[in-house]
Design an enzyme around this catalytic site. Structure first.
Site, PDB file in Angstrom:
ATOM      1  N   ARG A 118       0.808  -1.220   0.000  1.00 48.71           N
ATOM      2  CA  ARG A 118       0.000   0.000   0.000  1.00 48.71           C
ATOM      3  C   ARG A 118       0.844   1.275   0.000  1.00 48.71           C
ATOM      4  NH1 ARG A 118      -5.439  -0.090   1.472  1.00 48.71           N
ATOM      5  NH2 ARG A 118      -6.263  -2.209   1.311  1.00 48.71           N
TER       6      ARG A 118
ATOM      7  N   SER B  13      -1.092  -3.370   7.122  1.00 45.73           N
ATOM      8  CA  SER B  13      -1.963  -3.708   5.998  1.00 45.73           C
ATOM      9  C   SER B  13      -3.388  -3.305   6.346  1.00 45.73           C
ATOM     10  CB  SER B  13      -1.912  -5.213   5.716  1.00 45.73           C
ATOM     11  OG  SER B  13      -2.866  -5.572   4.728  1.00 45.73           O
ATOM     12  N   ALA B  14      -4.204  -3.062   5.333  1.00 43.23           N
ATOM     13  CA  ALA B  14      -5.621  -2.800   5.560  1.00 43.23           C
ATOM     14  C   ALA B  14      -6.478  -3.814   4.819  1.00 43.23           C
ATOM     15  CB  ALA B  14      -5.980  -1.378   5.146  1.00 43.23           C
ATOM     16  N   SER B  15      -5.879  -4.962   4.522  1.00 43.53           N
ATOM     17  CA  SER B  15      -6.629  -6.064   3.931  1.00 43.53           C
ATOM     18  C   SER B  15      -7.360  -5.616   2.655  1.00 43.53           C
ATOM     19  CB  SER B  15      -7.605  -6.625   4.973  1.00 43.53           C
ATOM     20  OG  SER B  15      -8.279  -7.745   4.495  1.00 43.53           O
ATOM     21  N   HIS B  16      -8.697  -5.694   2.676  1.00 47.78           N
ATOM     22  CA  HIS B  16      -9.500  -5.424   1.484  1.00 47.78           C
ATOM     23  C   HIS B  16      -9.994  -3.985   1.409  1.00 47.78           C
ATOM     24  CE1 HIS B  16     -12.022  -6.525   4.865  1.00 47.78           C
ATOM     25  NE2 HIS B  16     -12.929  -5.734   4.354  1.00 47.78           N
TER      26      HIS B  16
END
Length: 246
Positions: free
Chosen positions: A113, A185-188
């Site tokens: 990201r 991380s922010a996944s989805h």
């Protein structure tokens, strides 16, 4: 401060939210720690963006499901270096509580990201410490906080072009016999979101009652030391994860 009070007064929300937002925003305008954010904050105030400003500052970004996750941005209700550092400092307090008198170590992973302000919320003509900030940059912030507290950090080498997935982080924690892990991380979520999730010594997320104990420690933190990554490396507490682990 008067302008903030007048601007928030027109909003149809509970007074406690207005007061909290005003107090938090006043700190960000006065504390030298947040000086890099001043150009964007002054612009938001000049534009009278009272509702967006209140949303950014009326509360601390919630800590839940193992960490903090949300839009990258300015304010206590956004994910940024400061809100991440507060989470890490609380996590450290929790680790000392959970593993008293034991050496502590953490594996830090991060994804691909990068914050590009895709929502167009800030003035592109003004300086912004967040624009272009990557998950790796956030990982370096976390490493600074951990090493400042004497905790060993395992992470990928600076020059690497690889990343560590969540299952690989889970494996690495156990393989390296670390005390814990952190995944940036922010996944989805939206590409401009990010987050920091904490993992236990088994490579999973904490469950009751340990997760509640971690939340309590995080919520107690109001200030934190944030050394830069060069200082973190100089401690000798950062170990690089070699390709064999990968």
């Amino acid at each position: 401060v008067y302008a903030l009070a007048q601007g928030f007064a027109a909003l149809r929300v509970a007074d406690r939210f207005k007061e909290s937002a005003q107090d938090n925003l006043a700190r960000w305008l006065e504390d030298p720690l947040f000086a890099p954010y001043r150009p964007q904050l002054d612009w938001l105030i000049d534009q009278q963006q009272w509702s967006p400003l209140l949303d950014r500052f009326y509360r601390m970004l919630p800590f839940g499901t193992g960490g903090r996750r949300g839009p990258v941005g300015i304010g206590v209700n956004r994910f940024n270096a400061w809100t991440l550092a507060l989470s890490v400092q609380g996590h450290i307090a929790y680790l000392h509580e959970r593993f008293p008198d034991q050496p502590l170590s953490v594996v830090i992973a991060y994804d691909v990201r990068v914050f590009n302000d895709l929502r167009g919320l800030y003035n592109p003509a003004l300086p912004s410490p967040l624009l272009g900030m990557t998950s790796r940059d956030f990982a370096h912030v976390a490493a600074g906080v951990y090493t400042a507290n004497g905790i060993q950090v395992w992470m990928l080498p600076e020059a690497t072009t690889t990343y560590m997935s969540t299952p690989e982080l889970s494996f690495a924690i156990r393989y390296l016999k670390a005390t814990s892990g952190l995944n940036i991380s922010a996944s989805h979520n939206h590409p401009d979101d990010n987050g920091g999730k904490f993992y236990n010594e088994r490579g999973g997320q904490e469950v009751p009652p340990h997760d509640e104990a971690m939340v309590r420690q995080v919520e107690r933190v109001t200030s934190v030391e944030m050394p830069d990554f060069a200082t973190a490396k100089a401690t000798g507490l950062i170990s690089w994860i070699d390709p064999d682990v990968h």
